[in-house]
Scaffold this active site. Structure first.
Site, short mmCIF file in Angstrom:
data_model
loop_
_atom_site.label_atom_id
_atom_site.label_comp_id
_atom_site.label_asym_id
_atom_site.label_seq_id
_atom_site.Cartn_x
_atom_site.Cartn_y
_atom_site.Cartn_z
N HIS A 17 1.23 -5.59 -0.64
CA HIS A 17 0.61 -4.26 -0.64
C HIS A 17 0.26 -3.87 -2.08
O HIS A 17 0.63 -4.57 -3.02
CB HIS A 17 1.55 -3.24 0.00
CG HIS A 17 1.57 -3.34 1.49
ND1 HIS A 17 1.10 -2.36 2.31
CD2 HIS A 17 1.97 -4.34 2.29
CE1 HIS A 17 1.21 -2.75 3.57
NE2 HIS A 17 1.75 -3.95 3.57
N SER A 253 3.12 5.05 1.24
CA SER A 253 3.94 4.05 1.92
C SER A 253 3.01 3.24 2.79
O SER A 253 1.82 3.53 2.92
CB SER A 253 4.97 4.73 2.79
OG SER A 253 4.32 5.43 3.82
N LYS A 254 3.57 2.21 3.41
CA LYS A 254 2.74 1.37 4.27
C LYS A 254 2.14 2.22 5.38
O LYS A 254 1.06 1.95 5.86
CB LYS A 254 3.57 0.23 4.82
CG LYS A 254 3.88 -0.76 3.71
CD LYS A 254 4.74 -1.90 4.11
CE LYS A 254 5.21 -2.61 2.83
NZ LYS A 254 6.17 -3.63 3.05
N ARG A 255 2.86 3.24 5.79
CA ARG A 255 2.35 4.10 6.86
C ARG A 255 1.20 5.00 6.39
O ARG A 255 0.29 5.28 7.12
CB ARG A 255 3.48 4.97 7.43
CG ARG A 255 3.84 4.61 8.86
CD ARG A 255 5.21 5.13 9.22
NE ARG A 255 6.22 4.50 8.37
CZ ARG A 255 7.15 5.14 7.68
NH1 ARG A 255 7.22 6.44 7.72
NH2 ARG A 255 8.02 4.50 6.95
N SER A 256 1.31 5.44 5.14
CA SER A 256 0.33 6.45 4.70
C SER A 256 -0.82 5.85 3.91
O SER A 256 -1.33 6.47 3.00
CB SER A 256 1.04 7.51 3.86
OG SER A 256 1.42 6.95 2.62
#
Ligand code: GLU
Length: 475
Positions: A17, A253-256
């Protein structure tokens, strides 16, 4: 080679990422700038979080980016192996050393016991921490339980009431009170080390001079510094990189939206653009310059100019930067690159004709092959708002029909002549030029916005222009 040795030490838990890329990049730039060594180390001691194929994917993405490492898995080096699961015996041996000097002790607490301890501490408003009950155990009793095969972990014995000063290149002096530092588990009951032990042992034996990593590791640093002290080793220099933030300043984050590098690659972001963009996530060059090549970054980068404050990730800026780097390519190299995104549906010759017109405005391949497919194929639909506005007046549609007819004879069919011709036609009908330009654009592209109409007409050629106008008029 200088004594500068840095490492990128990812855990193979998924895709690379942006945050991981930034850590890798800053280590790489620092190593190259100092003529040092860039090590890749795989931290796979948490077997439960391991993801199949993650290492292969990582190696592939680093290669695409051109972040070449000097030592690491599949490459080797003097201080290997570079995969922690291949170094287990070394970690166990070092726990024995710590146990021998009284800096580590076995802990037999079950997870049920630890859960109860945590709940109790939380209920009393305390920060949950191991209460050190096994640390007080009689050594002979502990040995007997180990000999009897009782499952246990090894914890580090953190000294009480000490202040640790850690000087960080980016954050300055950071103070830690050891009473807030947990007796960290070093070796788990499955015989695998935790990150903390493995990280310190490896950084020492791999002769790492500078640890450059994300800010989330700063709270772990006192544990690491104590381990260096217990072993009698010199700690490396630390530099903790600022957090990455979303536009609303929330933690990325990976989610956002911390999207895998792979996704940017698929969208058509050039590796050099991504590197340039990521380099600026926390680091500020001396002037306000923004566009850098990799060699320029190697020259300009400095840890001293990395901010403490979180760095905001701005997707629009990445896209803009991609356009800048596309324009830095030679025209033929740009065509090579763009053609990869067409699935063979566009010929190089056609693309070469379109390129001068789109060169100044392109950011991503989709600017050409997504919305602007009209360069390559007749529009199949027309923007409905545009239709309501520009195709509604029957008189104008009549003029447009006459226009279509005249276009068959305009000579030469180039932008300047076409523009003069349209303006003269508009004047004859006492219309503003816009009254004809807008419906023509809509007929040719299906859109209400496009690059300059007359340049585009010249590029599309007479036949296509006349055919598209006729098609729109037939609706
Ligand atoms: N394995 C850790 C990670 O995944 C490395 C942290 C460090 O660089 O010390 O981020």
């Amino acid at each position: 080679m200088s004594d500068v040795r840095v490492r990128y030490a990812p855990s193979p838990t998924g895709y690379l990422h942006v945050g991981g890329l930034r850590t890798a990049l800053y280590n790489y730039l620092f190593a190259r700038q100092h003529g040092g060594t860039f090590v890749l180390r795989i931290e796979d001691t948490d077997q439960t979080r391991k993801v199949e194929g993650a290492v292969e994917n990582l190696l592939e993405v680093l290669e695409w980016l051109g972040l070449e490492f000097d030592e690491g898995p599949s490459r080797g080096g003097e201080y290997g192996p570079y995969v922690q699961s291949e170094r287990l015996e070394m970690y166990r041996e070092h726990v024995r050393i710590l146990a021998g000097t009284g800096h580590a002790y076995p802990c037999f607490c079950s997870s049920a016991e630890l859960d109860a301890m945590r709940l109790d501490q939380q209920a009393r408003g305390r920060v949950p921490m191991y209460d050190r009950r096994c640390r007080r155990m009689d050594p002979a009793a502990a040995k007997a339980r180990i000999d009897a095969g009782e499952p246990h972990v090894w914890r580090m014995a953190v000294p009480e009431r000490r202040v640790l000063m850690i000087s960080d290149v980016i954050r300055g002096d950071v103070r830690f009170d050891t009473d807030t530092v947990d007796d960290q588990v070093l070796l788990k009951s499955d015989g695998f080390p935790t990150y903390h032990l493995a990280n310190v042992v490896d950084d020492h034996f791999m002769k790492i001079s500078h640890v450059i990593r994300g800010e989330e590791w700063l709270p772990s640093t006192p544990k690491h510094v104590l381990l260096y002290e217990f072993f009698g080793w010199t700690a490396p220099v630390f530099a903790h990189l600022p957090l990455l933030l979303n536009a609303d300043r929330s933690k990325m984050s990976k989610r956002s939206g911390d999207v895998a590098v792979e996704e940017y690659r698929k969208k058509g972001i050039l590796p050099q653009a991504l590197i340039n963009f990521v380099a600026l996530l926390g680091w500020h060059p001396q002037d306000d310059r923004e566009v850098f090549t990799v060699p320029e970054l190697i020259h300009e980068f400095s840890l001293e100019r990395v901010n403490k404050a979180g760095a905001i990730f701005d997707m629009a800026k990445l896209e803009w930067m991609n356009g800048e780097h596309l324009r830095m390519l030679s025209d033929e190299a740009a065509l090579d690159y763009l053609l990869q995104f067409t699935n063979g549906s566009v010929s190089r010759d056609v693309l070469r004709q379109v390129w001068p017109m789109m060169k100044t405005r392109i950011r991503l391949p989709k600017d050409l092959f997504g919305d602007n497919l009209y360069f390559f194929a007749d529009p199949v639909e027309y923007d409905p708002a545009g239709v309501a506005k520009h195709f509604a007046n029957p008189e104008i549609m009549q003029v447009l029909d006459a226009y279509r007819d005249e276009l068959g004879r305009v000579e030469p069919f180039d932008a300047a002549t076409l523009e003069a011709h349209l303006r003269a036609l508009a004047e004859r009908h006492t219309l503003s030029a816009g009254k004809l330009i807008h419906p023509t654009r809509l007929a040719l592209t299906g859109k209400t916005v496009s690059p300059g109409l007359f340049e585009m007409m010249e590029m599309l050629g007479r036949d296509t222009v006349v055919r598209r106008l006729a098609k729109a008029l037939r609706r």
